[in-house]
Write a protein that holds these residues in place. Structure first.
Motif, PDB file in Angstrom:
ATOM      1  N   LYS A 149       0.805  -1.226   0.000  1.00 55.94           N
ATOM      2  CA  LYS A 149       0.000   0.000   0.000  1.00 55.94           C
ATOM      3  C   LYS A 149       0.835   1.272   0.000  1.00 55.94           C
ATOM      4  O   LYS A 149       0.407   2.303  -0.536  1.00 55.94           O
ATOM      5  CB  LYS A 149      -0.958   0.004   1.194  1.00 55.94           C
ATOM      6  N   SER A 150       2.055   1.237   0.553  1.00 55.39           N
ATOM      7  CA  SER A 150       2.869   2.455   0.594  1.00 55.39           C
ATOM      8  C   SER A 150       3.391   2.833  -0.782  1.00 55.39           C
ATOM      9  O   SER A 150       3.442   4.011  -1.147  1.00 55.39           O
ATOM     10  CB  SER A 150       4.028   2.287   1.575  1.00 55.39           C
ATOM     11  N   LYS A 151       3.761   1.837  -1.589  1.00 55.23           N
ATOM     12  CA  LYS A 151       4.313   2.113  -2.919  1.00 55.23           C
ATOM     13  C   LYS A 151       3.236   2.120  -3.997  1.00 55.23           C
ATOM     14  O   LYS A 151       3.339   2.863  -4.981  1.00 55.23           O
ATOM     15  CB  LYS A 151       5.386   1.064  -3.260  1.00 55.23           C
ATOM     16  N   TYR A 152       2.217   1.282  -3.830  1.00 56.86           N
ATOM     17  CA  TYR A 152       1.171   1.152  -4.851  1.00 56.86           C
ATOM     18  C   TYR A 152      -0.212   1.327  -4.219  1.00 56.86           C
ATOM     19  O   TYR A 152      -0.964   0.359  -4.050  1.00 56.86           O
ATOM     20  CB  TYR A 152       1.260  -0.220  -5.534  1.00 56.86           C
ATOM     21  N   PRO A 153      -0.572   2.556  -3.858  1.00 57.86           N
ATOM     22  CA  PRO A 153      -1.870   2.766  -3.191  1.00 57.86           C
ATOM     23  C   PRO A 153      -3.068   2.509  -4.102  1.00 57.86           C
ATOM     24  O   PRO A 153      -4.177   2.307  -3.595  1.00 57.86           O
ATOM     25  CB  PRO A 153      -1.803   4.236  -2.760  1.00 57.86           C
ATOM     26  N   PHE A 154      -2.871   2.516  -5.409  1.00 59.49           N
ATOM     27  CA  PHE A 154      -3.986   2.310  -6.343  1.00 59.49           C
ATOM     28  C   PHE A 154      -3.816   1.007  -7.133  1.00 59.49           C
ATOM     29  O   PHE A 154      -4.171   0.920  -8.303  1.00 59.49           O
ATOM     30  CB  PHE A 154      -4.097   3.503  -7.297  1.00 59.49           C
ATOM     31  N   LEU A 155      -3.298  -0.001  -6.475  1.00 55.76           N
ATOM     32  CA  LEU A 155      -3.038  -1.289  -7.113  1.00 55.76           C
ATOM     33  C   LEU A 155      -4.337  -1.903  -7.647  1.00 55.76           C
ATOM     34  O   LEU A 155      -5.373  -1.876  -6.973  1.00 55.76           O
ATOM     35  CB  LEU A 155      -2.386  -2.235  -6.109  1.00 55.76           C
ATOM     36  N   GLU A 156      -4.248  -2.464  -8.866  1.00 57.97           N
ATOM     37  CA  GLU A 156      -5.403  -3.107  -9.492  1.00 57.97           C
ATOM     38  C   GLU A 156      -5.067  -4.536  -9.880  1.00 57.97           C
ATOM     39  O   GLU A 156      -3.926  -4.853 -10.199  1.00 57.97           O
ATOM     40  CB  GLU A 156      -5.816  -2.362 -10.775  1.00 57.97           C
ATOM     41  N   LEU A 157      -6.096  -5.381  -9.860  1.00 62.27           N
ATOM     42  CA  LEU A 157      -5.944  -6.715 -10.408  1.00 62.27           C
ATOM     43  C   LEU A 157      -5.912  -6.641 -11.930  1.00 62.27           C
ATOM     44  O   LEU A 157      -6.589  -5.805 -12.532  1.00 62.27           O
ATOM     45  CB  LEU A 157      -7.109  -7.606  -9.983  1.00 62.27           C
ATOM     46  N   LEU A 158      -5.175  -7.534 -12.559  1.00 63.28           N
ATOM     47  CA  LEU A 158      -5.101  -7.558 -14.017  1.00 63.28           C
ATOM     48  C   LEU A 158      -6.496  -7.644 -14.635  1.00 63.28           C
ATOM     49  O   LEU A 158      -6.816  -6.917 -15.572  1.00 63.28           O
ATOM     50  CB  LEU A 158      -4.252  -8.750 -14.475  1.00 63.28           C
ATOM     51  N   GLU A 159      -7.343  -8.525 -14.106  1.00 60.17           N
ATOM     52  CA  GLU A 159      -8.660  -8.743 -14.707  1.00 60.17           C
ATOM     53  C   GLU A 159      -9.610  -7.568 -14.493  1.00 60.17           C
ATOM     54  O   GLU A 159     -10.648  -7.491 -15.149  1.00 60.17           O
ATOM     55  CB  GLU A 159      -9.285 -10.020 -14.156  1.00 60.17           C
ATOM     56  N   ASN A 160      -9.256  -6.648 -13.607  1.00 60.08           N
ATOM     57  CA  ASN A 160     -10.111  -5.486 -13.347  1.00 60.08           C
ATOM     58  C   ASN A 160      -9.516  -4.192 -13.893  1.00 60.08           C
ATOM     59  O   ASN A 160     -10.027  -3.109 -13.604  1.00 60.08           O
ATOM     60  CB  ASN A 160     -10.356  -5.329 -11.837  1.00 60.08           C
ATOM     61  N   ALA A 161      -8.446  -4.297 -14.671  1.00 58.61           N
ATOM     62  CA  ALA A 161      -7.736  -3.101 -15.122  1.00 58.61           C
ATOM     63  C   ALA A 161      -8.416  -2.408 -16.300  1.00 58.61           C
ATOM     64  O   ALA A 161      -8.018  -1.313 -16.684  1.00 58.61           O
ATOM     65  CB  ALA A 161      -6.299  -3.452 -15.486  1.00 58.61           C
ATOM     66  N   GLY A 162      -9.416  -3.038 -16.889  1.00 57.62           N
ATOM     67  CA  GLY A 162     -10.112  -2.439 -18.024  1.00 57.62           C
ATOM     68  C   GLY A 162      -9.399  -2.697 -19.335  1.00 57.62           C
ATOM     69  O   GLY A 162      -8.297  -3.264 -19.364  1.00 57.62           O
ATOM     70  N   ASN A 163     -10.006  -2.276 -20.414  1.00 55.09           N
ATOM     71  CA  ASN A 163      -9.468  -2.531 -21.754  1.00 55.09           C
ATOM     72  C   ASN A 163      -8.976  -1.276 -22.455  1.00 55.09           C
ATOM     73  O   ASN A 163      -8.868  -1.248 -23.679  1.00 55.09           O
ATOM     74  CB  ASN A 163     -10.520  -3.237 -22.616  1.00 55.09           C
ATOM     75  N   LYS A 164      -8.671  -0.255 -21.674  1.00 55.64           N
ATOM     76  CA  LYS A 164      -8.086   0.975 -22.204  1.00 55.64           C
ATOM     77  C   LYS A 164      -6.988   1.455 -21.272  1.00 55.64           C
ATOM     78  O   LYS A 164      -7.120   1.384 -20.054  1.00 55.64           O
ATOM     79  CB  LYS A 164      -9.137   2.079 -22.331  1.00 55.64           C
ATOM     80  N   ILE A 165      -5.901   1.926 -21.871  1.00 54.27           N
ATOM     81  CA  ILE A 165      -4.857   2.615 -21.112  1.00 54.27           C
ATOM     82  C   ILE A 165      -4.825   4.043 -21.645  1.00 54.27           C
ATOM     83  O   ILE A 165      -4.471   4.276 -22.813  1.00 54.27           O
ATOM     84  CB  ILE A 165      -3.475   1.954 -21.277  1.00 54.27           C
ATOM     85  N   LEU A 166      -5.227   4.972 -20.805  1.00 50.30           N
ATOM     86  CA  LEU A 166      -5.285   6.364 -21.229  1.00 50.30           C
ATOM     87  C   LEU A 166      -3.880   6.940 -21.318  1.00 50.30           C
ATOM     88  O   LEU A 166      -2.957   6.508 -20.619  1.00 50.30           O
ATOM     89  CB  LEU A 166      -6.134   7.177 -20.250  1.00 50.30           C
ATOM     90  N   GLN A 167      -3.724   7.917 -22.195  1.00 51.16           N
ATOM     91  CA  GLN A 167      -2.404   8.499 -22.416  1.00 51.16           C
ATOM     92  C   GLN A 167      -1.978   9.367 -21.245  1.00 51.16           C
ATOM     93  O   GLN A 167      -2.805   9.929 -20.521  1.00 51.16           O
ATOM     94  CB  GLN A 167      -2.410   9.319 -23.697  1.00 51.16           C
ATOM     95  N   GLY A 168      -0.654   9.480 -21.066  1.00 56.16           N
ATOM     96  CA  GLY A 168      -0.103  10.379 -20.062  1.00 56.16           C
ATOM     97  C   GLY A 168       0.294   9.698 -18.764  1.00 56.16           C
ATOM     98  O   GLY A 168      -0.294   8.683 -18.353  1.00 56.16           O
ATOM     99  N   ALA A 169       1.310  10.264 -18.117  1.00 50.16           N
ATOM    100  CA  ALA A 169       1.826   9.713 -16.866  1.00 50.16           C
ATOM    101  C   ALA A 169       0.788   9.736 -15.758  1.00 50.16           C
ATOM    102  O   ALA A 169       0.799   8.870 -14.869  1.00 50.16           O
ATOM    103  CB  ALA A 169       3.072  10.488 -16.444  1.00 50.16           C
ATOM    104  N   ASP A 170      -0.126  10.710 -15.797  1.00 50.38           N
ATOM    105  CA  ASP A 170      -1.160  10.799 -14.761  1.00 50.38           C
ATOM    106  C   ASP A 170      -2.116   9.618 -14.803  1.00 50.38           C
ATOM    107  O   ASP A 170      -2.831   9.368 -13.836  1.00 50.38           O
ATOM    108  CB  ASP A 170      -1.954  12.096 -14.906  1.00 50.38           C
TER     109      ASP A 170
END
Length: 252
Positions: A149-170
Motif C-alpha cells: 500500500k505504501s508504494k502502490y496505493p492504487f493497485l489493481e488486479l489484471l482482470e479489473n484493469a479495463g481494456n483501455k490505457i489512457l495516455q499520459g503519466a497521470d
C-alpha cells in the motif's frame, strides 16, 4: 540464429564412452532441441563435426522466427512497462495456497488512448505452462494491497484493469499479475506478457491448412519476455526466490 551447444561425455551400460549432444536455442517462444548419441571412436569423431555443422545450418534456415521492431513504426505503439521483483505469497485456507505475482506499472506515452487486451503466461524450464490466475479471491488481493500500500496505493488486479490505457503519466496503472504455484523442480521461468503493444505479424502455420490447402495464418503479438532463475532448495519452498536474468521483446 544463436545456438547453445552442450556436450557431455558419459559411460553407458556397456561401459563404453558416448557423446551426448544437445543443441538448444534458448527461447521459450520457439525452442529447438536436438539430441544425438554417438559412439566414441575415430569414425564418429569425424561424423561429430559433420553433424554439428549440418544441424546448425539446418536450424538457421528452417527455424528463423520474426523479431519485433526495436523502434515503433508509424501507427504502432508500445506501453512503457516497469516491473518489480516477482514474489510469492501464501494464503492460508486457499485450495492452492501458494501464489507468485509481479507488479507492473504501465504508462502510455503514445500520445493517444490505446486498447489493452493482455495475456500473461508463466513457462517453466520443465515445460509447464501456467496462465495467470483468474477469479482471484478478495482475501488474496486484500493481502497484496496491504503488503504494497505504501508504494502502490492504487493497485489493481489484471482482470479489473479495463481494456483501455489512457495516455499520459497521470493515467499510469499499477497492475498485479498472479500465478498459482508452479513445478517446484523448475530451475528457471519465463514470464510472457502480451498486450503491451499493438505490433503484430502474420506467419504461416507449419502444418495446419485451410479448405483450399493453403497454410493458415497465425498472428503473433509483440510480447515482453522476462527470464528468471530460481534460487534456493525446493524442500524449503517459502525461501525460494526468483532472480532476474534477462528481458526481451519477442513475437509470440
Amino acid at each position: 540464429m544463436m545456438l547453445t551447444i552442450n556436450i557431455a561425455l558419459y559411460q553407458d551400460f556397456s561401459g563404453q564412452s558416448s557423446f551426448f549432444l544437445a543443441f538448444l536455442r534458448p527461447s521459450a517462444r520457439k525452442s529447438l532441441v536436438f539430441s544425438v548419441f554417438l559412439r566414441y571412436n575415430d569414425f564418429m569423431k569425424k561424423m561429430l563435426i559433420f553433424c554439428l555443422s549440418s544441424i546448425i545450418i539446418f536450424s538457421g534456415l528452417a527455424f528463423a522466427a520474426p523479431e519485433p521492431s526495436i523502434i515503433d513504426k508509424p501507427g504502432d505503439w508500445t506501453l512503457d512497462a516497469r516491473y518489480d521483483q516477482p514474489q510469492q505469497i501464501v494464503l492460508d485456507g486457499a485450495p492452492n495456497k501458494r501464489f507468485w505475482y509481479i507488479i507492473l506499472t504501465l504508462t502510455n506515452k503514445s500520445g493517444k488512448d490505446v486498447d489493452f487486451y493482455p495475456e500473461c503466461t508463466l513457462v517453466t524450464d520443465t515445460l509447464a505452462t501456467v496462465p495467470a490466475e483468474k477469479g482471484v479471491s478478495e482475501a488474496l488481493f486484500d493481502r497484496l494491497k496491504t503488503r504494497h500500500k505504501s508504494k502502490y496505493p492504487f493497485l489493481e488486479l489484471l482482470e479489473n484493469a479495463g481494456n483501455k490505457i489512457l495516455q499520459g503519466a497521470d493515467n499510469a496503472k499499477d497492475i498485479v499479475i498472479i500465478w498459482p504455484d508452479f513445478d517446484p523442480n523448475a530451475k528457471s521461468v519465463d514470464i510472457f506478457i502480451a498486450g503491451l503493444s499493438n505490433q503484430t505479424v502474420a506467419v504461416e502455420h507449419p502444418s495446419q491448412k485451410d479448405t483450399d490447402g493453403k497454410p493458415i495464418k497465425v498472428y503473433l503479438r509483440k510480447t515482453l519476455q522476462l527470464t528468471y532463475s530460481i534460487s534456493g532448495d525446493p524442500a524449503f519452498r517459502s525461501d525460494q526466490k526468483l532472480k532476474f536474468v534477462d528481458k526481451h521483446w519477442v513475437m509470440r
